[in-house]
Motif scaffolding. Structure first.
Motif, mmCIF file in Angstrom:
data_model
loop_
_atom_site.group_PDB
_atom_site.id
_atom_site.type_symbol
_atom_site.label_atom_id
_atom_site.label_comp_id
_atom_site.label_asym_id
_atom_site.label_seq_id
_atom_site.Cartn_x
_atom_site.Cartn_y
_atom_site.Cartn_z
ATOM 1 N N GLY A 139 0.823 -1.194 0.000
ATOM 2 C CA GLY A 139 0.000 0.000 0.000
ATOM 3 C C GLY A 139 0.866 1.255 0.000
ATOM 4 O O GLY A 139 1.932 1.283 0.609
ATOM 5 N N VAL A 140 0.400 2.284 -0.697
ATOM 6 C CA VAL A 140 1.122 3.559 -0.761
ATOM 7 C C VAL A 140 0.147 4.675 -0.408
ATOM 8 O O VAL A 140 -0.883 4.839 -1.069
ATOM 9 C CB VAL A 140 1.714 3.806 -2.165
ATOM 10 N N ARG A 141 0.482 5.459 0.601
ATOM 11 C CA ARG A 141 -0.408 6.536 1.046
ATOM 12 C C ARG A 141 -0.104 7.869 0.376
ATOM 13 O O ARG A 141 -0.996 8.709 0.233
ATOM 14 C CB ARG A 141 -0.294 6.712 2.564
ATOM 15 N N SER A 142 1.149 8.089 -0.005
ATOM 16 C CA SER A 142 1.492 9.359 -0.650
ATOM 17 C C SER A 142 2.673 9.167 -1.587
ATOM 18 O O SER A 142 3.501 8.257 -1.397
ATOM 19 C CB SER A 142 1.813 10.437 0.391
ATOM 20 N N VAL A 143 2.747 10.027 -2.597
ATOM 21 C CA VAL A 143 3.812 9.967 -3.591
ATOM 22 C C VAL A 143 4.300 11.389 -3.866
ATOM 23 O O VAL A 143 3.674 12.370 -3.455
ATOM 24 C CB VAL A 143 3.326 9.324 -4.914
ATOM 25 N N MET A 144 5.437 11.478 -4.558
ATOM 26 C CA MET A 144 5.909 12.771 -5.011
ATOM 27 C C MET A 144 6.056 12.732 -6.527
ATOM 28 O O MET A 144 6.874 11.991 -7.070
ATOM 29 C CB MET A 144 7.249 13.152 -4.373
ATOM 30 N N LEU A 145 5.224 13.516 -7.206
ATOM 31 C CA LEU A 145 5.286 13.693 -8.648
ATOM 32 C C LEU A 145 5.146 15.197 -8.890
ATOM 33 O O LEU A 145 4.038 15.724 -8.876
ATOM 34 C CB LEU A 145 4.175 12.913 -9.353
ATOM 35 N N LYS A 146 6.273 15.852 -9.061
ATOM 36 C CA LYS A 146 6.354 17.318 -9.113
ATOM 37 C C LYS A 146 6.117 17.921 -7.732
ATOM 38 O O LYS A 146 6.799 18.853 -7.324
ATOM 39 C CB LYS A 146 5.373 17.896 -10.125
ATOM 40 N N LYS A 147 5.136 17.387 -6.996
ATOM 41 C CA LYS A 147 4.889 17.809 -5.614
ATOM 42 C C LYS A 147 4.319 16.613 -4.853
ATOM 43 O O LYS A 147 3.954 15.590 -5.447
ATOM 44 C CB LYS A 147 3.919 18.990 -5.572
ATOM 45 N N THR A 148 4.243 16.727 -3.547
ATOM 46 C CA THR A 148 3.713 15.635 -2.739
ATOM 47 C C THR A 148 2.204 15.519 -2.930
ATOM 48 O O THR A 148 1.469 16.512 -2.843
ATOM 49 C CB THR A 148 4.033 15.858 -1.255
ATOM 50 N N LEU A 149 1.749 14.285 -3.189
ATOM 51 C CA LEU A 149 0.338 14.007 -3.421
ATOM 52 C C LEU A 149 -0.108 12.846 -2.549
ATOM 53 O O LEU A 149 0.623 11.866 -2.385
ATOM 54 C CB LEU A 149 0.086 13.639 -4.889
#
Length: 324
Positions: free
Chosen positions: A264-274
């Protein structure tokens, strides 16, 4: 006799100038020899504290020259956060977590010329590794243990030196520095357990990375997936390719397929934290709407192949700045 305490595994020391953090490359040396005079040079007096002092200094050149002189004069001790000869090298705690060791420890040893982590053992203690502990948590625990062990050795230094024992030749393992490339998840090759170990080992320093639609994405917050989520027919009803992504609305996490299951992934960073929800609403959902006839595997995470080492270093520096 002098003692060397190397910085690479414990917290930064206090001091080093008001309002200024010491350089990450600091060395600490403790003088263990008695002095006939007091601190002010006015003659002998009774000491209530151990007759050794700690000196901090910065440049590598100065450190090398000083260490050569000290070793030639009397010898140096090292406090190493593993049960030597297991995990010789600069990253023993990371490799302890990365390989799922259930037992670790601290070793106080003498340093040999030109080679670290191979000298006689003066004191060694083992401790269990708490389940699911991170390298940062384990570092804090071993730092406290190592400090107490070093004090114990210093209080009984002649006896400790006389009772030193050579390291065994069996069970030698290496703990090299971890590169940024280690953070790239190989969805087809790594199990969920291996990915979580990697996350606990380096996640606080180097975020795990993957590739999505030719964009590098950092996975910031990984969680284990409970059995009720895994029972969802969407996950069990058909064959799924590693790297495939599903958004689970009830738990608001991204489910990513790996070699033997899901993480499971709760947050990612793609240009900004999402958050996972933001990533789904802003990217995944719109992709599926525009590509309704495409197979879902075309929207999966894939292994990120990093460029040459020089570029990796620049990216690592930039990444660390983003984290700060």
């Amino acid at each position: 006799m002098w003692v060397l305490v190397r910085r690479w595994w414990g917290p930064l020391p206090a001091g080093g100038g008001a309002g200024r953090r010491p350089s990450p490359g600091w060395r600490a040396l403790a003088w263990l020899g008695g002095s006939p005079g007091g601190e002010d040079g006015r003659g002998p007096r009774v000491r209530e504290k151990p007759p050794w002092r700690v000196l901090f200094f910065g440049t590598d050149h100065f450190a090398r020259e000083t260490l050569r002189a000290l070793h030639a004069a009397s010898g140096i001790l090292n406090v190493h956060p593993s049960c030597l000869p297991r995990w010789r090298g600069p990253a023993p705690i990371i490799h302890t977590v990365l390989h799922g060791d259930t037992v670790t420890g601290v070793t106080v040893m003498q340093i040999r010329p030109k080679r670290f982590d191979v000298g006689p053992i003066l004191k060694q203690e083992t401790v269990p590794v708490p389940p699911k502990s991170t390298a940062k948590e384990l570092e804090a625990m071993l730092s406290r243990l190592g400090a107490n062990m070093l004090i114990s050795v210093l209080k009984n230094l002649p006896e400790s030196l006389n009772n030193g024992r050579q390291q065994p030749t069996e069970g030698v393992t290496r703990a090299p520095k971890v590169s940024v490339g280690t953070s790239c998840i190989k969805w087809e090759e790594q199990t969920s357990e291996e990915i979580f170990r990697l996350y606990r080992a380096i996640g606080d320093k180097i975020p795990l990375q993957t590739l999505w639609m030719d964009n590098a994405i950092k996975l910031l917050d990984l969680v284990e997936v409970n059995s009720s989520v895994l029972a969802d027919p969407k996950l069990t009803g058909q064959a799924v390719i590693p790297g495939s992504i599903t958004y689970h609305k009830q738990s608001q996490i991204l489910l990513v397929c790996c070699k033997d299951g899901w993480i499971g992934v709760r947050s990612v960073m793609l240009k900004k934290t999402l958050t996972a929800t933001d990533f789904y609403n802003g990217y995944l959902h719109s992709w599926h709407q525009k590509n309704a006839q495409a197979h879902p595997s075309q929207c999966r995470f894939q292994t990120l192949r990093l460029p040459a080492k020089k570029k990796q270093k620049k990216e690592f520096v930039a990444m660390q700045q983003c984290i700060k």
